[in-house]
Structures are given as C-alpha cells and as structure tokens.
Design a protein around this motif. Structure first.
Motif, PDB file in Angstrom:
ATOM      1  N   VAL A  45       0.827  -1.207   0.000  1.00  0.00           N
ATOM      2  CA  VAL A  45       0.000   0.000   0.000  1.00  0.00           C
ATOM      3  C   VAL A  45       0.860   1.254   0.000  1.00  0.00           C
ATOM      4  O   VAL A  45       0.571   2.224  -0.709  1.00  0.00           O
ATOM      5  N   MET A  46       1.930   1.270   0.772  1.00  0.00           N
ATOM      6  CA  MET A  46       2.776   2.470   0.843  1.00  0.00           C
ATOM      7  C   MET A  46       3.434   2.771  -0.509  1.00  0.00           C
ATOM      8  O   MET A  46       3.594   3.927  -0.888  1.00  0.00           O
ATOM      9  N   GLN A  47       3.807   1.732  -1.245  1.00  0.00           N
ATOM     10  CA  GLN A  47       4.375   1.937  -2.579  1.00  0.00           C
ATOM     11  C   GLN A  47       3.321   2.551  -3.504  1.00  0.00           C
ATOM     12  O   GLN A  47       3.613   3.461  -4.277  1.00  0.00           O
ATOM     13  N   LEU A  48       2.095   2.088  -3.400  1.00  0.00           N
ATOM     14  CA  LEU A  48       1.006   2.629  -4.205  1.00  0.00           C
ATOM     15  C   LEU A  48       0.762   4.102  -3.862  1.00  0.00           C
ATOM     16  O   LEU A  48       0.598   4.939  -4.752  1.00  0.00           O
ATOM     17  N   VAL A  49       0.778   4.438  -2.577  1.00  0.00           N
ATOM     18  CA  VAL A  49       0.582   5.822  -2.145  1.00  0.00           C
ATOM     19  C   VAL A  49       1.688   6.712  -2.698  1.00  0.00           C
ATOM     20  O   VAL A  49       1.426   7.815  -3.189  1.00  0.00           O
ATOM     21  N   GLN A  50       2.929   6.243  -2.649  1.00  0.00           N
ATOM     22  CA  GLN A  50       4.043   7.031  -3.179  1.00  0.00           C
ATOM     23  C   GLN A  50       3.892   7.238  -4.682  1.00  0.00           C
ATOM     24  O   GLN A  50       4.180   8.316  -5.195  1.00  0.00           O
ATOM     25  N   LEU A  51       3.482   6.216  -5.397  1.00  0.00           N
ATOM     26  CA  LEU A  51       3.270   6.353  -6.837  1.00  0.00           C
ATOM     27  C   LEU A  51       2.165   7.358  -7.145  1.00  0.00           C
ATOM     28  O   LEU A  51       2.270   8.141  -8.090  1.00  0.00           O
ATOM     29  N   LEU A  52       1.104   7.325  -6.359  1.00  0.00           N
ATOM     30  CA  LEU A  52       0.015   8.275  -6.568  1.00  0.00           C
ATOM     31  C   LEU A  52       0.486   9.710  -6.394  1.00  0.00           C
ATOM     32  O   LEU A  52       0.044  10.603  -7.110  1.00  0.00           O
ATOM     33  N   LYS A  53       1.398   9.912  -5.458  1.00  0.00           N
ATOM     34  CA  LYS A  53       1.915  11.256  -5.209  1.00  0.00           C
ATOM     35  C   LYS A  53       2.863  11.713  -6.309  1.00  0.00           C
ATOM     36  O   LYS A  53       2.841  12.864  -6.716  1.00  0.00           O
ATOM     37  N   SER A  54       3.704  10.806  -6.801  1.00  0.00           N
ATOM     38  CA  SER A  54       4.747  11.203  -7.744  1.00  0.00           C
ATOM     39  C   SER A  54       4.359  11.034  -9.213  1.00  0.00           C
ATOM     40  O   SER A  54       4.676  11.888 -10.037  1.00  0.00           O
ATOM     41  N   ASP A  55       3.697   9.933  -9.551  1.00  0.00           N
ATOM     42  CA  ASP A  55       3.368   9.662 -10.957  1.00  0.00           C
ATOM     43  C   ASP A  55       2.095   8.820 -11.040  1.00  0.00           C
ATOM     44  O   ASP A  55       2.151   7.605 -11.175  1.00  0.00           O
ATOM     45  N   PRO A  56       0.930   9.460 -10.985  1.00  0.00           N
ATOM     46  CA  PRO A  56      -0.332   8.708 -10.988  1.00  0.00           C
ATOM     47  C   PRO A  56      -0.525   7.828 -12.221  1.00  0.00           C
ATOM     48  O   PRO A  56      -1.121   6.768 -12.129  1.00  0.00           O
ATOM     49  N   ALA A  57       0.003   8.238 -13.370  1.00  0.00           N
ATOM     50  CA  ALA A  57      -0.162   7.437 -14.586  1.00  0.00           C
ATOM     51  C   ALA A  57       0.575   6.101 -14.476  1.00  0.00           C
ATOM     52  O   ALA A  57       0.149   5.102 -15.044  1.00  0.00           O
ATOM     53  N   ALA A  58       1.661   6.073 -13.735  1.00  0.00           N
ATOM     54  CA  ALA A  58       2.421   4.833 -13.573  1.00  0.00           C
ATOM     55  C   ALA A  58       1.608   3.782 -12.828  1.00  0.00           C
ATOM     56  O   ALA A  58       1.842   2.586 -12.987  1.00  0.00           O
ATOM     57  N   GLU A  59       0.652   4.233 -12.049  1.00  0.00           N
ATOM     58  CA  GLU A  59      -0.193   3.301 -11.299  1.00  0.00           C
ATOM     59  C   GLU A  59      -0.948   2.361 -12.231  1.00  0.00           C
ATOM     60  O   GLU A  59      -1.159   1.196 -11.915  1.00  0.00           O
ATOM     61  N   LEU A  60      -1.351   2.839 -13.398  1.00  0.00           N
ATOM     62  CA  LEU A  60      -2.095   2.007 -14.335  1.00  0.00           C
ATOM     63  C   LEU A  60      -1.321   0.762 -14.735  1.00  0.00           C
ATOM     64  O   LEU A  60      -1.910  -0.295 -14.948  1.00  0.00           O
ATOM     65  N   SER A  61      -0.013   0.875 -14.828  1.00  0.00           N
ATOM     66  CA  SER A  61       0.794  -0.259 -15.269  1.00  0.00           C
ATOM     67  C   SER A  61       0.846  -1.380 -14.238  1.00  0.00           C
ATOM     68  O   SER A  61       1.212  -2.497 -14.561  1.00  0.00           O
ATOM     69  N   LEU A  62       0.476  -1.078 -13.001  1.00  0.00           N
ATOM     70  CA  LEU A  62       0.532  -2.077 -11.944  1.00  0.00           C
ATOM     71  C   LEU A  62      -0.720  -2.949 -11.877  1.00  0.00           C
ATOM     72  O   LEU A  62      -0.776  -3.902 -11.119  1.00  0.00           O
ATOM     73  N   PHE A  63      -1.723  -2.601 -12.688  1.00  0.00           N
ATOM     74  CA  PHE A  63      -3.000  -3.301 -12.633  1.00  0.00           C
ATOM     75  C   PHE A  63      -3.418  -3.785 -14.010  1.00  0.00           C
ATOM     76  O   PHE A  63      -3.155  -3.154 -15.023  1.00  0.00           O
ATOM     77  N   GLN A  64      -4.139  -4.890 -14.028  1.00  0.00           N
ATOM     78  CA  GLN A  64      -4.841  -5.360 -15.220  1.00  0.00           C
ATOM     79  C   GLN A  64      -6.200  -4.698 -15.147  1.00  0.00           C
ATOM     80  O   GLN A  64      -6.932  -4.865 -14.178  1.00  0.00           O
ATOM     81  N   ILE A  65      -6.545  -3.908 -16.152  1.00  0.00           N
ATOM     82  CA  ILE A  65      -7.796  -3.157 -16.139  1.00  0.00           C
ATOM     83  C   ILE A  65      -8.693  -3.639 -17.261  1.00  0.00           C
ATOM     84  O   ILE A  65      -8.295  -3.607 -18.429  1.00  0.00           O
ATOM     85  N   ASP A  66      -9.877  -4.118 -16.894  1.00  0.00           N
ATOM     86  CA  ASP A  66     -10.873  -4.544 -17.873  1.00  0.00           C
ATOM     87  C   ASP A  66     -12.057  -3.599 -17.736  1.00  0.00           C
ATOM     88  O   ASP A  66     -12.633  -3.454 -16.656  1.00  0.00           O
ATOM     89  N   VAL A  67     -12.413  -2.950 -18.836  1.00  0.00           N
ATOM     90  CA  VAL A  67     -13.513  -1.982 -18.851  1.00  0.00           C
ATOM     91  C   VAL A  67     -14.517  -2.410 -19.890  1.00  0.00           C
ATOM     92  O   VAL A  67     -14.148  -2.791 -21.003  1.00  0.00           O
ATOM     93  N   GLN A  68     -15.801  -2.341 -19.522  1.00  0.00           N
ATOM     94  CA  GLN A  68     -16.852  -2.777 -20.431  1.00  0.00           C
ATOM     95  C   GLN A  68     -18.071  -1.874 -20.261  1.00  0.00           C
ATOM     96  O   GLN A  68     -18.462  -1.556 -19.143  1.00  0.00           O
ATOM     97  N   SER A  69     -18.624  -1.464 -21.368  1.00  0.00           N
ATOM     98  CA  SER A  69     -19.851  -0.686 -21.362  1.00  0.00           C
ATOM     99  C   SER A  69     -20.921  -1.497 -22.098  1.00  0.00           C
ATOM    100  O   SER A  69     -20.721  -1.928 -23.225  1.00  0.00           O
ATOM    101  N   THR A  70     -22.045  -1.736 -21.413  1.00  0.00           N
ATOM    102  CA  THR A  70     -23.115  -2.519 -22.019  1.00  0.00           C
ATOM    103  C   THR A  70     -24.438  -1.781 -21.882  1.00  0.00           C
ATOM    104  O   THR A  70     -24.596  -0.896 -21.054  1.00  0.00           O
ATOM    105  N   LYS A  71     -25.377  -2.172 -22.692  1.00  0.00           N
ATOM    106  CA  LYS A  71     -26.706  -1.574 -22.647  1.00  0.00           C
ATOM    107  C   LYS A  71     -27.673  -2.495 -21.977  1.00  0.00           C
ATOM    108  O   LYS A  71     -27.602  -3.655 -21.975  1.00  0.00           O
TER     109      LYS A  71
END
Length: 71
Positions: A45-71
């Motif tokens: 968690v502390m590493q994540l907090v530090q990343l959020l403070k310094s480079d929020p975009a880098a946080e995306l690389s640490l996660f697999q993100i699946d996004v879906q929009s349905t009707k």
C-alpha cells in the motif's frame, strides 16, 4: 523511481480503453459501465501511495484493467 514493470505503451492502451468505455457509457442511455481492476502482482500500500503522489499514470501499469460498457 524504479522502472515501470510494463511498457509505457501499455499505460496508454489502458487509458484509451477506459476513455472509450466511459464515452460509450455516456452516449448509451440506461447503460452499465463495469470496471474490473486486478493487481498484476503483490503491491504494498505504501508503494502505491508514493506512486500516486509522484506519478499517478504509472499506477495504471501495476494493474490489469478490464472496462466494459453494455446496454
């Protein structure tokens, strides 16, 4: 700062997927937006907090993100 575990192009790809799904959700009345975020590895968690403070975009690389929009 440590090098990113995923190439910068993957960060851009994740951001594009999120933006496309959000746009589709906004354009579709009564739609559903589903976002599934899964860590790629153990993440202190502390590493994540530090990343959020310094480079929020880098946080995306640490996660697999699946996004879906349905009707």
């Amino acid at each position: 700062m440590a090098p990113l575990p995923v190439p910068i192009s993957d960060i851009s790809a994740a951001a594009i997927k999120i933006a496309d799904a959000a746009a589709s959700f906004i354009e579709t009345p009564h739609g559903t937006l589903t976002v599934k975020i899964t860590p790629r590895a153990k993440l202190p968690v502390m590493q994540l907090v530090q990343l959020l403070k310094s480079d929020p975009a880098a946080e995306l690389s640490l996660f697999q993100i699946d996004v879906q929009s349905t009707k």
